[in-house]
Design a protein around this motif. Sequence first.
Motif, PDB file in Angstrom:
ATOM      1  N   ASN A  13       2.825  -7.653  -2.828  1.00 32.68           N
ATOM      2  CA  ASN A  13       0.851  -8.334  -2.204  1.00 32.68           C
ATOM      3  C   ASN A  13       1.037 -10.102  -2.723  1.00 32.68           C
ATOM      4  N   GLN A  64       0.982  -1.523  -0.079  1.00 30.09           N
ATOM      5  CA  GLN A  64       0.088   0.117  -0.099  1.00 30.09           C
ATOM      6  C   GLN A  64       0.857   1.486   0.265  1.00 30.09           C
ATOM      7  N   ARG A 115       4.504   0.134  -8.598  1.00 28.74           N
ATOM      8  CA  ARG A 115       3.365  -0.956  -8.590  1.00 28.74           C
ATOM      9  C   ARG A 115       4.326  -2.644  -9.325  1.00 28.74           C
ATOM     10  N   LYS A 116       5.264  -3.219  -9.961  1.00 28.86           N
ATOM     11  CA  LYS A 116       5.739  -3.871 -10.044  1.00 28.86           C
ATOM     12  C   LYS A 116       6.192  -4.477  -8.438  1.00 28.86           C
ATOM     13  N   GLN A 138       6.383   5.009 -11.956  1.00 25.79           N
ATOM     14  CA  GLN A 138       5.093   4.530 -11.330  1.00 25.79           C
ATOM     15  C   GLN A 138       5.288   2.976 -11.643  1.00 25.79           C
ATOM     16  N   LYS A 139       6.247   2.714 -12.310  1.00 31.47           N
ATOM     17  CA  LYS A 139       5.693   1.335 -13.645  1.00 31.47           C
ATOM     18  C   LYS A 139       6.373   0.184 -12.195  1.00 31.47           C
ATOM     19  N   GLU A 163       2.252   2.398  -3.303  1.00 25.97           N
ATOM     20  CA  GLU A 163       0.968   1.653  -4.790  1.00 25.97           C
ATOM     21  C   GLU A 163       0.000   2.869  -4.215  1.00 25.97           C
ATOM     22  N   ALA A 171       5.021  -3.478  -6.009  1.00 18.59           N
ATOM     23  CA  ALA A 171       3.506  -3.750  -5.051  1.00 18.59           C
ATOM     24  C   ALA A 171       2.993  -5.035  -5.128  1.00 18.59           C
ATOM     25  N   ASP A 172       3.179  -5.105  -6.307  1.00 21.37           N
ATOM     26  CA  ASP A 172       2.219  -6.537  -7.133  1.00 21.37           C
ATOM     27  C   ASP A 172       3.074  -8.016  -5.802  1.00 21.37           C
ATOM     28  N   ALA A 221       3.231   5.235  -5.759  1.00 22.53           N
ATOM     29  CA  ALA A 221       3.374   5.558  -7.422  1.00 22.53           C
ATOM     30  C   ALA A 221       1.746   6.343  -7.821  1.00 22.53           C
TER      31      ALA A 221
END
Length: 173
Positions: free
Chosen positions: A149, A124, A142-143, A138-139, A127, A145-146, A130
């Motif tokens: 998760n 979080q 987010r990668k 950003q990319k 994200e 963060a994934d 990002a």
Amino acid sequence: MEALEGTKRVVIENVKPQVNCGQYPIKRVVGEEVEVTADVFGDGHDEVKAVLLYRHSKKKKWSEVPMRFLGNDRWQVAFTPDSMGTFEYTLQGWIDHFYTWQKGLKKKFEANQDITVELQIGAQLLEESAATAKPGQQKRLRKWADQLNKPGSIADAVALATSRTIEPIRDGI
């Protein structure tokens, strides 16, 4: 949560060098290093970070140098004036929520505690970072963060989360 508003703050005091609380400029010659020290601390146990911002008074752009933690709330940094004239400097400190999270995650992992929620919190934080980052950043955020998760393994997720590679983008400055 509103009851906590305003309680997360950073205090900067005992800044040196200074003459008469900053009323008069300190003096140096071109090329002579200016070593700046200060007490920088926050309320609670969150991790604090600090930087020195300096510039020639005729320039608009500030140069930024991270401060080094010496221990017991004391921080230090140095800069070198590269031309004649008046230089300005200021210090900026903030609570580093991401670094605080990293330290807590590492401690819980080393104590063999369940860190599922901590990994979600880290995702979080990435994200949120990002959302305000530049498109290229950003990319990447987010990668990461994934990966937090949906980790392949908990050990791999912790290794990623605590590496120096992963860090959200700090707003401001």
